[in-house]
Design an enzyme around this catalytic site. Sequence first.
Site, short mmCIF file in Angstrom:
data_model
loop_
_atom_site.label_atom_id
_atom_site.label_comp_id
_atom_site.label_asym_id
_atom_site.label_seq_id
_atom_site.Cartn_x
_atom_site.Cartn_y
_atom_site.Cartn_z
N LEU A 96 -8.83 -9.23 -6.57
CA LEU A 96 -8.08 -10.40 -7.05
C LEU A 96 -6.59 -10.14 -6.93
CD1 LEU A 96 -10.44 -10.72 -10.12
CD2 LEU A 96 -10.28 -12.37 -8.24
N THR A 132 -4.87 -4.51 -7.30
CA THR A 132 -3.73 -3.72 -7.80
C THR A 132 -3.17 -4.47 -9.00
OG1 THR A 132 -3.24 -3.07 -5.53
CG2 THR A 132 -1.54 -2.62 -7.17
N LYS A 207 -1.85 4.33 -6.85
CA LYS A 207 -1.56 3.21 -5.94
C LYS A 207 -0.15 2.66 -6.18
CE LYS A 207 -2.01 -0.49 -3.42
NZ LYS A 207 -1.86 -0.39 -1.98
#
Length: 336
Positions: A96, A132, A207
């Site tokens: 998403l 993320t 990340k």
Amino acid sequence: MKPSLRCLQSVQRLSMRPKSTSFIGVGRMGSEMAYNLFSKQFAKKPEAQFVVCDAFPEAASSFARNFATAFPGANIQIAQTPEEATLASEWIVTMLPSSAQVKTVYGGGIIPTLRSLPAALAQKTVCIDSTTLDVDVAREAAKDVIATGASMVDAPVSGGVTGAKAGTLAFLVGGPDASFQAVHPVLSMMGQRIVHCGPSGAGLGAKICNNLILGVQQIVVAEAMIMGQKLGLDPAVLSSVIGSSTGNCWSISVNNPVPSALPDKLPPCERGYEGGFATALMEKDMGLASDIASKTGTELPLGTAAREVYRRMIEKEPELGRKDFSSVYRFLSRDT
Ligand code: NAD
């Protein structure tokens, strides 16, 4: 003739759950990841069921149409809501945009549905979130999922749309060791490097640190390419020199922002900066980095300046917000 598509009934036959995988969010990344995952699962288990769900109904139906055409006989279905997708499958992958959508999909769909299931069924459910997003939001969702008896990992990716399509993504996984072992075979169908970074939220932390570097890197590459051309340098020559020197990085040698600078590659600049990593998503990731920096007392002089460049870019030229973030080159070329 187009294959006909079936939509899940509101109460999906729970008997299919063990053989079924739901993919929620089939946008630029999710559609490529789901395609790899489903096609490899179908090759191993033709009786498997595949379910897609997206807030933009055309994204789910066009994915399902393409998949049904490529794999005649595959059982591909569309879930209208995350609740339906959760009832349908033991395996749930989400991809998403960011924190708000994860709160909606998990808090308003997946988690209440897991709570409503018999404990034995909830316990067999495995959720993989590749979005993320904010580390705290991700940890909260994982805590609530795990409280139902189900498992959950954060597994954000690196490698972009090209890596998603090629099945060469890196997955940065956060969660308990047993969950990491359980999800490894599934992630291997979509990526090449699967790294266990630590407990819940650790994959996202890694990340966000990576994207902090990338966001700065793409801007400084744009600056160097603009300055070099003003000095009369050919962009292909300049890129080749930097690409084999100490300035080499992904932003110059793969995601080069100048058309024709990489004659043997096709970065997003060759198609009007379409189809890569949206500037709005990069600005979001720089914001996630700056939130972590505030909470941890970390100085981000370059990260803060870079975020401001992306923010200004989206404000002044909103159409660049949905284009690949290497379009910062176009923005800075006009801005200077
Ligand atoms: P995208 O906007 O193309 O796709 C997101 C999809 O989610 C869309 O199809 C959207 O309709 C759907 N969606 C939104 N809200 C929803 C909801 N409530 N329920 C169901 N579906 C919903 O974004 P993307 O480029 O695929 O990126 C997805 C994530 O991956 C982001 O977190 C991004 O930061 C990360 N990421 C992207 C790239 C890239 O190169 N694009 C690379 C690495 C990581």
